[in-house]
Design a protein around this motif. Sequence first.
Motif, PDB file in Angstrom:
ATOM      1  N   LEU A  48       0.871  -1.181   0.000  1.00 22.04           N
ATOM      2  CA  LEU A  48       0.000   0.000   0.000  1.00 22.04           C
ATOM      3  C   LEU A  48       0.903   1.224   0.000  1.00 22.04           C
ATOM      4  O   LEU A  48       1.890   1.262   0.742  1.00 22.04           O
ATOM      5  CB  LEU A  48      -0.874   0.054   1.257  1.00 22.04           C
ATOM      6  CG  LEU A  48      -1.576  -1.227   1.705  1.00 22.04           C
ATOM      7  CD1 LEU A  48      -2.450  -0.935   2.927  1.00 22.04           C
ATOM      8  CD2 LEU A  48      -2.424  -1.798   0.580  1.00 22.04           C
ATOM      9  N   THR A  49       0.569   2.206  -0.806  1.00 22.21           N
ATOM     10  CA  THR A  49       1.379   3.426  -0.873  1.00 22.21           C
ATOM     11  C   THR A  49       0.460   4.591  -0.515  1.00 22.21           C
ATOM     12  O   THR A  49      -0.486   4.888  -1.252  1.00 22.21           O
ATOM     13  CB  THR A  49       1.995   3.560  -2.283  1.00 22.21           C
ATOM     14  OG1 THR A  49       2.832   2.418  -2.496  1.00 22.21           O
ATOM     15  CG2 THR A  49       2.818   4.825  -2.432  1.00 22.21           C
ATOM     16  N   VAL A  50       0.723   5.182   0.643  1.00 26.96           N
ATOM     17  CA  VAL A  50      -0.272   6.056   1.269  1.00 26.96           C
ATOM     18  C   VAL A  50       0.266   7.477   1.427  1.00 26.96           C
ATOM     19  O   VAL A  50       1.345   7.689   1.977  1.00 26.96           O
ATOM     20  CB  VAL A  50      -0.636   5.501   2.666  1.00 26.96           C
ATOM     21  CG1 VAL A  50      -1.650   6.403   3.366  1.00 26.96           C
ATOM     22  CG2 VAL A  50      -1.171   4.078   2.542  1.00 26.96           C
ATOM     23  N   LYS A  51      -0.548   8.423   0.981  1.00 27.13           N
ATOM     24  CA  LYS A  51      -0.201   9.835   1.196  1.00 27.13           C
ATOM     25  C   LYS A  51      -0.750  10.284   2.540  1.00 27.13           C
ATOM     26  O   LYS A  51      -1.907  10.005   2.859  1.00 27.13           O
ATOM     27  CB  LYS A  51      -0.808  10.689   0.086  1.00 27.13           C
ATOM     28  CG  LYS A  51      -0.516  12.148   0.266  1.00 27.13           C
ATOM     29  CD  LYS A  51      -1.143  12.976  -0.824  1.00 27.13           C
ATOM     30  CE  LYS A  51      -0.978  14.444  -0.471  1.00 27.13           C
ATOM     31  NZ  LYS A  51      -2.067  15.250  -0.991  1.00 27.13           N
ATOM     32  N   ARG A  52       0.058  10.974   3.293  1.00 23.19           N
ATOM     33  CA  ARG A  52      -0.371  11.531   4.576  1.00 23.19           C
ATOM     34  C   ARG A  52      -1.191  12.793   4.283  1.00 23.19           C
ATOM     35  O   ARG A  52      -0.653  13.775   3.780  1.00 23.19           O
ATOM     36  CB  ARG A  52       0.878  11.845   5.398  1.00 23.19           C
ATOM     37  CG  ARG A  52       0.786  12.723   6.636  1.00 23.19           C
ATOM     38  CD  ARG A  52       0.018  12.268   7.703  1.00 23.19           C
ATOM     39  NE  ARG A  52       0.284  12.885   8.985  1.00 23.19           N
ATOM     40  CZ  ARG A  52      -0.559  13.714   9.595  1.00 23.19           C
ATOM     41  NH1 ARG A  52      -1.657  14.129   8.993  1.00 23.19           N
ATOM     42  NH2 ARG A  52      -0.310  14.138  10.800  1.00 23.19           N
ATOM     43  N   GLU A  53      -2.513  12.703   4.507  1.00 22.58           N
ATOM     44  CA  GLU A  53      -3.382  13.872   4.273  1.00 22.58           C
ATOM     45  C   GLU A  53      -3.313  14.779   5.497  1.00 22.58           C
ATOM     46  O   GLU A  53      -3.262  14.296   6.630  1.00 22.58           O
ATOM     47  CB  GLU A  53      -4.834  13.422   4.064  1.00 22.58           C
ATOM     48  CG  GLU A  53      -5.059  12.545   2.854  1.00 22.58           C
ATOM     49  CD  GLU A  53      -4.922  13.281   1.530  1.00 22.58           C
ATOM     50  OE1 GLU A  53      -4.870  14.522   1.516  1.00 22.58           O
ATOM     51  OE2 GLU A  53      -4.835  12.593   0.505  1.00 22.58           O
ATOM     52  N   GLU A  54      -3.343  16.074   5.267  1.00 23.20           N
ATOM     53  CA  GLU A  54      -3.075  17.018   6.353  1.00 23.20           C
ATOM     54  C   GLU A  54      -3.945  16.785   7.590  1.00 23.20           C
ATOM     55  O   GLU A  54      -3.462  16.718   8.692  1.00 23.20           O
ATOM     56  CB  GLU A  54      -3.224  18.441   5.847  1.00 23.20           C
ATOM     57  CG  GLU A  54      -2.615  19.430   6.839  1.00 23.20           C
ATOM     58  CD  GLU A  54      -2.617  20.846   6.319  1.00 23.20           C
ATOM     59  OE1 GLU A  54      -2.984  21.059   5.139  1.00 23.20           O
ATOM     60  OE2 GLU A  54      -2.263  21.740   7.109  1.00 23.20           O
ATOM     61  N   TYR A  55      -5.245  16.643   7.387  1.00 23.47           N
ATOM     62  CA  TYR A  55      -6.115  16.414   8.550  1.00 23.47           C
ATOM     63  C   TYR A  55      -6.710  15.011   8.522  1.00 23.47           C
ATOM     64  O   TYR A  55      -7.715  14.740   9.140  1.00 23.47           O
ATOM     65  CB  TYR A  55      -7.250  17.444   8.580  1.00 23.47           C
ATOM     66  CG  TYR A  55      -6.764  18.872   8.641  1.00 23.47           C
ATOM     67  CD1 TYR A  55      -6.290  19.400   9.837  1.00 23.47           C
ATOM     68  CD2 TYR A  55      -6.764  19.666   7.503  1.00 23.47           C
ATOM     69  CE1 TYR A  55      -5.820  20.701   9.895  1.00 23.47           C
ATOM     70  CE2 TYR A  55      -6.297  20.972   7.555  1.00 23.47           C
ATOM     71  CZ  TYR A  55      -5.828  21.485   8.742  1.00 23.47           C
ATOM     72  OH  TYR A  55      -5.370  22.762   8.804  1.00 23.47           O
ATOM     73  N   GLY A  56      -6.082  14.127   7.755  1.00 18.94           N
ATOM     74  CA  GLY A  56      -6.657  12.789   7.563  1.00 18.94           C
ATOM     75  C   GLY A  56      -6.462  11.892   8.778  1.00 18.94           C
ATOM     76  O   GLY A  56      -5.367  11.809   9.324  1.00 18.94           O
ATOM     77  N   LYS A  57      -7.517  11.201   9.171  1.00 18.35           N
ATOM     78  CA  LYS A  57      -7.420  10.370  10.382  1.00 18.35           C
ATOM     79  C   LYS A  57      -6.624   9.097  10.115  1.00 18.35           C
ATOM     80  O   LYS A  57      -5.695   8.756  10.841  1.00 18.35           O
ATOM     81  CB  LYS A  57      -8.830   9.982  10.854  1.00 18.35           C
ATOM     82  CG  LYS A  57      -9.651  11.153  11.337  1.00 18.35           C
ATOM     83  CD  LYS A  57     -10.958  10.636  11.944  1.00 18.35           C
ATOM     84  CE  LYS A  57     -12.015  11.717  12.022  1.00 18.35           C
ATOM     85  NZ  LYS A  57     -12.554  12.101  10.695  1.00 18.35           N
ATOM     86  N   VAL A  58      -7.006   8.370   9.063  1.00 18.82           N
ATOM     87  CA  VAL A  58      -6.386   7.060   8.852  1.00 18.82           C
ATOM     88  C   VAL A  58      -4.981   7.207   8.257  1.00 18.82           C
ATOM     89  O   VAL A  58      -4.039   6.518   8.683  1.00 18.82           O
ATOM     90  CB  VAL A  58      -7.288   6.166   7.969  1.00 18.82           C
ATOM     91  CG1 VAL A  58      -6.586   4.876   7.607  1.00 18.82           C
ATOM     92  CG2 VAL A  58      -8.592   5.876   8.712  1.00 18.82           C
ATOM     93  N   SER A  59      -4.814   8.120   7.299  1.00 26.11           N
ATOM     94  CA  SER A  59      -3.474   8.258   6.703  1.00 26.11           C
ATOM     95  C   SER A  59      -2.483   8.738   7.760  1.00 26.11           C
ATOM     96  O   SER A  59      -1.331   8.296   7.795  1.00 26.11           O
ATOM     97  CB  SER A  59      -3.503   9.181   5.487  1.00 26.11           C
ATOM     98  OG  SER A  59      -3.967  10.460   5.835  1.00 26.11           O
ATOM     99  N   ALA A  60      -2.917   9.594   8.667  1.00 32.50           N
ATOM    100  CA  ALA A  60      -2.022  10.056   9.748  1.00 32.50           C
ATOM    101  C   ALA A  60      -1.673   8.897  10.673  1.00 32.50           C
ATOM    102  O   ALA A  60      -0.522   8.734  11.084  1.00 32.50           O
ATOM    103  CB  ALA A  60      -2.701  11.168  10.542  1.00 32.50           C
ATOM    104  N   TYR A  61      -2.665   8.066  10.955  1.00 31.32           N
ATOM    105  CA  TYR A  61      -2.431   6.917  11.833  1.00 31.32           C
ATOM    106  C   TYR A  61      -1.411   5.968  11.187  1.00 31.32           C
ATOM    107  O   TYR A  61      -0.473   5.497  11.839  1.00 31.32           O
ATOM    108  CB  TYR A  61      -3.770   6.210  12.073  1.00 31.32           C
ATOM    109  CG  TYR A  61      -3.674   4.929  12.845  1.00 31.32           C
ATOM    110  CD1 TYR A  61      -3.450   4.939  14.220  1.00 31.32           C
ATOM    111  CD2 TYR A  61      -3.813   3.701  12.202  1.00 31.32           C
ATOM    112  CE1 TYR A  61      -3.369   3.753  14.931  1.00 31.32           C
ATOM    113  CE2 TYR A  61      -3.732   2.515  12.910  1.00 31.32           C
ATOM    114  CZ  TYR A  61      -3.519   2.540  14.266  1.00 31.32           C
ATOM    115  OH  TYR A  61      -3.424   1.367  14.972  1.00 31.32           O
TER     116      TYR A  61
END
Length: 339
Positions: free
Chosen positions: A69-82
């Motif tokens: 999985l290749t995931v971008k960290r979204e600024e206010y994103g809950k799951v991508s930040a986790y």
Amino acid sequence: MFKEYTVEQVVKESRTIKSFYLSPKDGMQVPSYLAGQFVNIKVKPDGSDKELVRSYTLSDKPGATYLRLTVKREEYGKVSAYLHEVITVGGTLLVSDPMGDFHLSVNNQNPLVLISGGVGITPMLSMAEYVFDRQPERQIYFIHSSLNRNVQPMLDRLQYLKTTSNNFKLVIFHSDPLEEELVDIDYDYRGFITQERLPLIGNAEYMVCGPVAFMETVFSFLSEFEIAEDKIHFEFFQSPKTVESKQPIKQGASNGIKVTLVKSQKTLFWQEGAGTLLELVESAGLQPDNSCRMGTCATCQTKLLGGSFQYEPEPFMEPEEGNILICCAIPTSNVEIDL
Ligand SMILES: Cc1cc2nc3c(=O)[nH]c(=O)nc-3n(C[C@H](O)[C@H](O)[C@H](O)COP(=O)(O)OP(=O)(O)OC[C@H]3O[C@@H](n4cnc5c(N)ncnc54)[C@H](O)[C@@H]3O)c2cc1C
Ligand code: FES
């Protein structure tokens, strides 16, 4: 159904993007999938009162011994930040079987034009790797747009494919390159994708994935080229409504079409302006599982126990028999749903 996977490796691909390599915890083989498909993952970030489901494309070619999985960290994103900040090697993730209709067609050798913006590169990586490995005679045009080198993932790998295969053409746009970036090394063109840089090939399949505005622009370019619509395939990662629809739409109507939530033992009333069934239910304080909010991921599918509905907008996938995708459904008569 979700299965436990172990995180075997985490790789930082750019300032904002990380890849997670996963293998099944039970030691079984990874499931088969088609290049471009995605999985849903279910996590419970600290501080969240419920499990959250999100979709992530399998970014490496099918047939590997892991899922990536290749995931971008979204600024206010809950799951991508986790995922970026909490999940490390040895961690466990709950992962669904692969799914999705946006995938490579492997029954022909027609040229492929892969056009992506930002993290929309992930399905294109999987398709490009598959073709490089299994259909080396097939022509690929890989066109990617991002801000600059800081956020550009996998450039080294793409350049390797370009130098190794005569059939792999790579065009990189950086809309705002860093001062030290060099043309022909870090990127090919400054600015956004332009129409004249898109190849016009009669029998090609065009695959497009990126932010909504990006896709609208590319679609208008391709339409002007008179590329047949059935040759253009899109994947949306996020509904344009995702952020705004977090606000309840129109609360607490006391008449209208009756919506019975059987498990929660609640009755709501739907009126024009109440949005989809998902939005109506959220406006009453419930938090049913959802992710894409546009009929792509099946996370919100819910059993319809009675009544009729229509889709507005039309979803991109079919739910299982007897279920409806509440993120796209509005009731046309009194309905009962299994929520
Ligand atoms: C089929 C499919 C495939 C996908 N594949 C990938 C992939 O390969 N890689 C990838 O990175 N993503 C992918 N996605 C997107 C992914 O599923 C998630 O939507 C994404 O990671 C954001 O989830 P989140 O929980 O971090 O953000 P959420 O918490 O769901 O927030 C959604 C968006 O709203 C914004 N937001 C939230 N709260 C606020 C606020 N208060 N103010 C302003 N903005 C706010 C966030 O920044 C974010 O952009 C895919 C989606 C689909 C449907
Ligand atoms: S939330 Fe993805 S299909 Fe409804």
